[in-house]
Design an enzyme around this catalytic site. Structure first.
Site, PDB file in Angstrom:
ATOM      1  N   ASP A  47     -26.308  34.168 -22.866  1.00 36.97           N
ATOM      2  CA  ASP A  47     -27.720  34.341 -23.278  1.00 36.97           C
ATOM      3  C   ASP A  47     -28.559  33.805 -22.421  1.00 36.97           C
ATOM      4  O   ASP A  47     -29.719  33.760 -22.831  1.00 36.97           O
ATOM      5  CB  ASP A  47     -27.591  34.128 -24.782  1.00 36.97           C
ATOM      6  CG  ASP A  47     -27.219  32.751 -25.105  1.00 36.97           C
ATOM      7  OD1 ASP A  47     -26.995  31.852 -24.139  1.00 36.97           O
ATOM      8  OD2 ASP A  47     -27.540  32.626 -26.337  1.00 36.97           O
ATOM      9  N   ASP A  86     -21.815  36.684 -24.461  1.00 38.54           N
ATOM     10  CA  ASP A  86     -22.320  35.718 -25.299  1.00 38.54           C
ATOM     11  C   ASP A  86     -22.892  36.170 -26.379  1.00 38.54           C
ATOM     12  O   ASP A  86     -23.751  36.968 -26.335  1.00 38.54           O
ATOM     13  CB  ASP A  86     -23.204  34.920 -24.362  1.00 38.54           C
ATOM     14  CG  ASP A  86     -23.108  33.463 -24.823  1.00 38.54           C
ATOM     15  OD1 ASP A  86     -22.616  33.047 -25.810  1.00 38.54           O
ATOM     16  OD2 ASP A  86     -24.069  32.763 -24.026  1.00 38.54           O
ATOM     17  N   GLU A 118     -21.594  29.863 -30.089  1.00 40.73           N
ATOM     18  CA  GLU A 118     -22.095  28.342 -29.915  1.00 40.73           C
ATOM     19  C   GLU A 118     -21.805  27.679 -31.155  1.00 40.73           C
ATOM     20  O   GLU A 118     -21.792  28.424 -32.292  1.00 40.73           O
ATOM     21  CB  GLU A 118     -23.682  28.372 -29.637  1.00 40.73           C
ATOM     22  CG  GLU A 118     -23.630  28.529 -28.260  1.00 40.73           C
ATOM     23  CD  GLU A 118     -25.466  28.347 -28.000  1.00 40.73           C
ATOM     24  OE1 GLU A 118     -26.206  27.693 -28.375  1.00 40.73           O
ATOM     25  OE2 GLU A 118     -25.738  28.701 -26.751  1.00 40.73           O
ATOM     26  N   GLU A 185     -20.453  21.714 -23.125  1.00 38.52           N
ATOM     27  CA  GLU A 185     -22.004  21.452 -22.090  1.00 38.52           C
ATOM     28  C   GLU A 185     -22.748  20.320 -22.483  1.00 38.52           C
ATOM     29  O   GLU A 185     -22.844  19.727 -23.555  1.00 38.52           O
ATOM     30  CB  GLU A 185     -22.727  22.727 -22.586  1.00 38.52           C
ATOM     31  CG  GLU A 185     -24.217  22.816 -21.784  1.00 38.52           C
ATOM     32  CD  GLU A 185     -24.774  23.910 -21.890  1.00 38.52           C
ATOM     33  OE1 GLU A 185     -24.415  24.997 -22.482  1.00 38.52           O
ATOM     34  OE2 GLU A 185     -25.953  24.008 -21.520  1.00 38.52           O
TER      35      GLU A 185
HETATM   36  O1  KIV Z   1     -25.465  31.359 -21.799  1.00 34.62           O
HETATM   37  C1  KIV Z   1     -24.857  30.886 -20.955  1.00 34.62           C
HETATM   38  O2  KIV Z   1     -25.217  30.925 -19.552  1.00 34.62           O
HETATM   39  C2  KIV Z   1     -23.878  29.875 -21.341  1.00 34.62           C
HETATM   40  C3  KIV Z   1     -23.458  28.896 -20.196  1.00 34.62           C
HETATM   41  C4  KIV Z   1     -24.263  27.560 -19.780  1.00 34.62           C
HETATM   42  C5  KIV Z   1     -21.930  28.568 -20.642  1.00 34.62           C
HETATM   43  O3  KIV Z   1     -23.711  29.733 -22.337  1.00 34.62           O
END
Ligand code: KIV
Length: 289
Positions: A47, A86, A118, A185
């Site tokens: 995302d 994501d 997340e 992260e």
């Molecule tokens: O959205 C994204 O690019 C991510 C990465 C930073 C793992 O979640």
């Protein structure tokens, strides 16, 4: 040489074989194809799309429809890497039923093989519900951009004992919920090392130091295409912004100076041999004037 398909059990066995996992983000067909051909193991339709492609200030404005639109394009470019979608802000927060429906859309409509969630308190129950439907889930702890406004912004997380403990607990809760891998992260290296050791699933770091089971970066950061800011943990492997600016400036100059298009870029009409000879003679005479 064509690579065989990367599977989740394979990635999990690599943790125990100490073989590092590579993961990068993609948002479109051509880049996805290049990453896949380069042998990247996991491709994430992140995302981060919101910030690096759509020019938004953060990731919370990204919608399911936007994610699916880009994930479908990425799918067409990926044949070997594991493709992960994501789940954007708001798509898995209301009820487990809605989260399952949205996770299933990544699989059915975009051809993703897994989704990423997340961390926020309680999300382990959502992750568990999605896993129970048969959709593999990757967890994401530490700096979680979707809730960054609650956790102090885009800053390193887990620097003090209490917050380090919360991140460790979150990672363990998501592992218990059935996640097959975990993104860590922007956390201190010793904390990431500790979490990596305690998890039996692969821990893939971004700004989490050297001891994770694998590494992920936002591709536009690695390629030097996203200029708004570059976190300390990014290593730039190319300067595509510079390359693009230079190429575009040369195009502009060529057009303005009448050098583009040149003879090699123009089409000709079909001519008889006689007519072609007349045209060539005229061109020669003109050139010799
Ligand atoms: O959205 C994204 O690019 C991510 C990465 C930073 C793992 O979640």
């Amino acid at each position: 040489m064509t690579r065989s398909k990367i599977t989740i059990p394979q990635l999990q066995s690599w943790k125990h074989e100490h073989r590092k996992i590579t993961m990068l983000t993609a948002y479109d067909y051509p880049v996805a194809k290049l990453l896949d051909e380069a042998g990247i193991d996991v491709i994430l339709v992140g995302d981060s799309l919101g910030m690096v492609v759509l020019g938004q200030p953060n990731t919370t404005g990204v919608t399911m429809e936007q994610m699916l639109h880009h994930a479908k394009a990425v799918r067409r470019g990926v044949s070997s890497a594991l493709l992960v979608g994501d789940m954007p802000f708001g798509s898995f927060h209301a009820t487990p039923e809605e989260a399952i429906r949205n996770a299933a859309r990544f699989v059915q409509e975009a051809g993703c093989e897994a989704v990423k969630l997340e961390w926020h308190p309680g999300v382990e129950r959502i992750a568990e519900a999605i896993v129970r439907t048969g959709i593999p889930v990757m967890g994401h702890v530490g700096l979680t951009p979707q809730t960054a406004s609650q956790t102090g912004g885009f800053i390193v997380q887990g620097r003090d004992e209490a917050s380090a403990q919360r991140i460790l607990d979150a990672a363990l809760a998501l592992e218990r919920a059935g996640c097959f891998a975990m993104v860590l992260e922007c956390i201190p290296e010793p904390l990431a090392q500790d979490i990596t050791t305690r998890l039996s699933i692969p821990a893939i770091g971004i700004g989490a130091g050297r001891y994770c089971d694998g590494q992920v970066l936002v591709t536009y950061d690695l390629l030097g295409l996203f200029q708004a800011f570059t976190p300390k943990f990014v290593k730039r492997y190319a300067d595509l912004s510079g390359t693009i600016t230079e190429a575009v400036s040369r195009f502009k100059q060529d057009v303005e100076q009448g050098k583009f298009p040149g003879a090699a870029q123009v089409y000709h009409i079909k001519q008889t041999t006689e007519a072609r000879k007349v045209t060539e003679t005229k061109a020669t005479l003109q050139a010799n004037r």
